[in-house]
Design a protein around this motif. Structure first.
Motif, short mmCIF file in Angstrom:
data_model
loop_
_atom_site.label_atom_id
_atom_site.label_comp_id
_atom_site.label_asym_id
_atom_site.label_seq_id
_atom_site.Cartn_x
_atom_site.Cartn_y
_atom_site.Cartn_z
N GLN A 14 0.31 -1.34 -0.07
CA GLN A 14 0.19 0.10 -0.15
C GLN A 14 0.36 1.55 -0.11
O GLN A 14 0.00 2.04 -0.33
CB GLN A 14 -1.06 -0.50 0.87
CG GLN A 14 -2.26 1.41 1.35
CD GLN A 14 -3.03 0.78 -0.01
OE1 GLN A 14 -3.49 -0.17 -0.69
NE2 GLN A 14 -2.97 2.75 -0.46
N PRO A 15 1.91 1.23 0.64
CA PRO A 15 2.70 2.91 0.85
C PRO A 15 3.26 2.95 -0.38
O PRO A 15 4.00 4.22 -1.19
CB PRO A 15 4.05 2.01 1.90
CG PRO A 15 3.19 1.39 2.70
CD PRO A 15 2.27 0.86 1.66
N VAL A 21 3.45 8.50 -3.40
CA VAL A 21 4.43 7.56 -2.97
C VAL A 21 5.77 8.65 -1.98
O VAL A 21 6.35 9.14 -2.73
CB VAL A 21 4.78 7.14 -3.56
CG1 VAL A 21 6.16 5.74 -3.14
CG2 VAL A 21 3.58 5.67 -4.01
N ALA A 22 5.75 8.72 -0.66
CA ALA A 22 6.50 8.96 0.22
C ALA A 22 7.93 8.47 -0.45
O ALA A 22 8.79 7.13 -0.53
CB ALA A 22 6.95 8.12 1.24
N ILE A 84 10.06 3.38 -6.82
CA ILE A 84 11.57 3.24 -7.21
C ILE A 84 11.77 5.03 -8.26
O ILE A 84 12.36 5.96 -7.61
CB ILE A 84 12.26 2.95 -8.71
CG1 ILE A 84 12.27 1.42 -7.72
CG2 ILE A 84 13.34 3.61 -9.53
CD1 ILE A 84 12.84 0.29 -8.71
N ARG A 85 10.55 5.84 -8.50
CA ARG A 85 10.37 6.34 -9.19
C ARG A 85 10.10 8.11 -8.06
O ARG A 85 10.62 9.12 -8.13
CB ARG A 85 8.66 6.75 -9.75
CG ARG A 85 8.89 6.74 -11.09
CD ARG A 85 8.12 6.39 -12.24
NE ARG A 85 6.81 6.17 -11.83
CZ ARG A 85 6.49 4.79 -12.19
NH1 ARG A 85 6.84 4.37 -12.77
NH2 ARG A 85 5.22 4.43 -11.77
N ALA A 86 9.44 7.63 -7.26
CA ALA A 86 9.43 8.12 -6.00
C ALA A 86 10.89 8.37 -5.14
O ALA A 86 10.95 9.49 -4.84
CB ALA A 86 7.65 7.85 -5.27
N HIS A 87 11.56 7.59 -5.30
CA HIS A 87 12.71 7.58 -4.82
C HIS A 87 13.69 8.58 -5.33
O HIS A 87 14.38 9.30 -4.99
CB HIS A 87 13.74 6.07 -4.28
CG HIS A 87 14.64 6.54 -3.94
ND1 HIS A 87 14.51 6.67 -2.36
CD2 HIS A 87 16.06 5.57 -3.68
CE1 HIS A 87 16.19 6.71 -1.75
NE2 HIS A 87 16.71 6.25 -2.69
N HIS A 88 13.87 8.50 -6.29
CA HIS A 88 14.60 9.17 -7.65
C HIS A 88 13.36 10.30 -7.80
O HIS A 88 14.48 10.89 -9.44
CB HIS A 88 14.57 7.76 -9.10
CG HIS A 88 16.02 7.28 -8.40
ND1 HIS A 88 15.99 5.73 -9.00
CD2 HIS A 88 16.69 7.47 -7.01
CE1 HIS A 88 17.04 4.88 -8.54
NE2 HIS A 88 17.98 5.63 -6.94
N SER A 89 12.79 11.01 -7.60
CA SER A 89 11.97 11.85 -7.98
C SER A 89 12.92 13.34 -8.43
O SER A 89 12.43 13.98 -9.22
CB SER A 89 11.14 12.45 -7.09
OG SER A 89 11.80 13.23 -5.90
#
Length: 142
Positions: A14-15, A21-22, A84-89
């Motif tokens: 879910q997160p 997404v954080a 991954i997209r959120a982490h690499h925003s």
């Protein structure tokens, strides 16, 4: 299997599937798996994943079961890709599809290995984290 998806898998994903997404959600998800594989009494360490286990069993020949397993893998991949997209925003999106494929495959491999070698399953997760953090897989939140 549907119950397992709804009660076990989807809450953990879910997160990674939230509207927003954080940036740390993907690392948190993977570190949670890593910790579970190190806890030999946890369900992931002692049993692996019902769906991954079913994929290697004769029941996977059933068309409905086969579709459920394939859909789960797609759902897992899509959630990991969002994480991954959120982490690499702030970075370029180049290479993210391949990174999502690699991380997804390492998670699947970890679940397949868990019942016979939980330490190797945890190592697969460490490798997945290192692929996009470049740092210490067990403590990095960069």
């Amino acid at each position: 299997m549907q119950s397992y998806l709804d009660e076990v898998i989807r809450p953990r994903l879910q997160p990674l599937k939230a509207e927003t997404v954080a940036p740390e959600a993907i690392v948190d998800y993977l570190l949670g798996l890593h910790g579970a594989f190190h806890n030999l009494s946890s369900m992931p360490a002692s049993n692996g994943c019902l769906l991954i286990n079913a994929a290697g069993a004769p029941i996977a020949r059933d068309p409905q079961v086969s579709r459920l397993i394939a859909d789960y893998r797609t759902e897992l991949h899509d959630a990991i890709a969002q994480g991954i997209r959120a982490h690499h925003s702030t970075r370029s999106a180049a290479g993210e599809p391949q990174l999502a494929d690699a991380v997804t495959n390492l998670v699947v491999a970890a679940f397949a290995l868990a019942r016979i070698d939980s330490a190797q399953a945890a190592q697969s997760i460490e490798t997945a984290v290192r692929l996009f953090t470049g740092g210490d897989a067990t403590s990095s939140h960069s």
